[in-house]
Design an enzyme around this catalytic site. Structure first.
Site, PDB file in Angstrom:
ATOM      1  N   ASP A   6       0.554   3.738   1.705  1.00  0.00           N
ATOM      2  CA  ASP A   6       0.574   4.309   3.062  1.00  0.00           C
ATOM      3  C   ASP A   6       2.015   4.549   3.538  1.00  0.00           C
ATOM      4  O   ASP A   6       2.858   3.652   3.467  1.00  0.00           O
ATOM      5  CB  ASP A   6      -0.141   3.341   4.020  1.00  0.00           C
ATOM      6  CG  ASP A   6      -0.473   3.994   5.343  1.00  0.00           C
ATOM      7  OD1 ASP A   6      -1.661   4.115   5.664  1.00  0.00           O
ATOM      8  OD2 ASP A   6       0.483   4.388   6.055  1.00  0.00           O
ATOM      9  N   ARG A  21       3.271   4.658   6.292  1.00  0.00           N
ATOM     10  CA  ARG A  21       3.728   3.948   7.500  1.00  0.00           C
ATOM     11  C   ARG A  21       4.183   2.526   7.232  1.00  0.00           C
ATOM     12  O   ARG A  21       4.525   1.788   8.158  1.00  0.00           O
ATOM     13  CB  ARG A  21       2.603   3.949   8.547  1.00  0.00           C
ATOM     14  CG  ARG A  21       2.227   5.356   9.016  1.00  0.00           C
ATOM     15  CD  ARG A  21       0.884   5.369   9.700  1.00  0.00           C
ATOM     16  NE  ARG A  21      -0.214   5.014   8.791  1.00  0.00           N
ATOM     17  CZ  ARG A  21      -1.493   4.947   9.147  1.00  0.00           C
ATOM     18  NH1 ARG A  21      -1.824   5.199  10.397  1.00  0.00           N
ATOM     19  NH2 ARG A  21      -2.421   4.631   8.268  1.00  0.00           N
ATOM     20  N   CYS A  65       0.855  -1.185   0.000  1.00  0.00           N
ATOM     21  CA  CYS A  65       0.000   0.000   0.000  1.00  0.00           C
ATOM     22  C   CYS A  65       0.897   1.243   0.000  1.00  0.00           C
ATOM     23  O   CYS A  65       1.997   1.222   0.536  1.00  0.00           O
ATOM     24  CB  CYS A  65      -0.916   0.012   1.234  1.00  0.00           C
ATOM     25  SG  CYS A  65      -2.061   1.422   1.252  1.00  0.00           S
ATOM     26  N   HIS A  94      -2.094  -3.780   5.122  1.00  0.00           N
ATOM     27  CA  HIS A  94      -1.868  -3.382   6.516  1.00  0.00           C
ATOM     28  C   HIS A  94      -3.197  -3.096   7.196  1.00  0.00           C
ATOM     29  O   HIS A  94      -4.132  -2.590   6.565  1.00  0.00           O
ATOM     30  CB  HIS A  94      -0.959  -2.144   6.589  1.00  0.00           C
ATOM     31  CG  HIS A  94      -1.544  -0.919   5.973  1.00  0.00           C
ATOM     32  ND1 HIS A  94      -2.102   0.087   6.717  1.00  0.00           N
ATOM     33  CD2 HIS A  94      -1.699  -0.540   4.684  1.00  0.00           C
ATOM     34  CE1 HIS A  94      -2.554   1.029   5.917  1.00  0.00           C
ATOM     35  NE2 HIS A  94      -2.331   0.675   4.673  1.00  0.00           N
ATOM     36  N   CYS A 107      -6.053   0.120   6.964  1.00  0.00           N
ATOM     37  CA  CYS A 107      -5.854   0.654   5.612  1.00  0.00           C
ATOM     38  C   CYS A 107      -7.014   1.590   5.227  1.00  0.00           C
ATOM     39  O   CYS A 107      -8.176   1.169   5.170  1.00  0.00           O
ATOM     40  CB  CYS A 107      -5.741  -0.479   4.600  1.00  0.00           C
ATOM     41  SG  CYS A 107      -5.401   0.114   2.925  1.00  0.00           S
TER      42      CYS A 107
END
Ligand code: CO
Length: 214
Positions: A44, A46, A42, A98, A101
């Protein structure tokens, strides 16, 4: 100092740190890459592939998009996949989702997000396939977690449906496919699914031997 200037400054510090540890680091890196892993994660911020797996640059070939999707009309993903599998001959392809999400969470609502709606529709399809299994979970958080796991599982299946993976399985019995979910709360990668060349792809998605040998 502007925030982006910090990145350029820290880059210089990082580069000189690397040279302190190994004066040939960049010389060696510049030659070629031979990563063993291809990571589809993803976007993302993090879930950085190298950081959470404690790997060095050169070890993981990476593609990231919203909610780690494998969409069979996505030329970007398919091009990277083909290069990873055919040219780099990676041994493992990892789909890494994750918990928490935002992409999956948004797909489970009726919210409208402009162009992103078209992307999220692929995740809504995953929900539609697994609606009973998901809806039976009453706790909202646990229901989202389940959808995130199912989404990873479906994307691994989507990989197995591609001619790229089926050809590679036919020719070299690799790569292995893995579905993982990363926990933002504990930093742990959870293993959801593993597939290899012995996996029986649903017959409707199977390419003929002629096609695979072409
Ligand atoms: Co996400």
């Amino acid at each position: 100092m502007k925030s982006f200037e910090r990145l350029l400054l820290d880059n210089k510090a990082w580069a000189s740190d690397k040279l302190m540890q190994d004066e040939k680091f960049f010389e060696n890196q510049a030659h070629a890459q031979k990563p063993e892993f291809f990571w589809i994660g993803c976007s993302d911020s993090r879930v950085p592939a190298n950081e959470v797996t404690n790997t060095e640059s050169g070890e993981i070939f990476v593609h990231r998009n919203v909610a780690n999707m494998v969409v069979n009309t996505d030329l970007n993903l398919l091009s990277v996949l083909q290069y990873a599998v055919d040219v780099l001959e990676v041994k493992h392809v990892i789909i890494c989702g994750h918990y928490g999400c935002g992409g999956v969470k948004a797909a489970l609502t009726n919210g409208s997000y402009g162009l992103l709606n078209k992307w999220l529709r692929n995740i809504k399809d995953v929900y539609r396939f697994h609606r009973e299994e998901v809806d039976i979970i009453k706790d909202e958080q646990l229901r989202l977690n389940k959808m995130i796991e199912l989404n990873v599982q479906e994307q691994v299946m989507n990989l197995a449906k591609t001619s790229i993976i089926q050809k590679a399985w036919h020719k070299r019995k690799g790569p292995q496919l893995h579905g993982w979910v990363y926990g933002l709360n504990d930093g742990i990668l959870h293993d959801i699914i593993d597939l290899d060349y012995t996996f029986e792809v649903d017959p409707i998605y199977r390419f003929t031997t002629n096609e695979l040998e072409a």
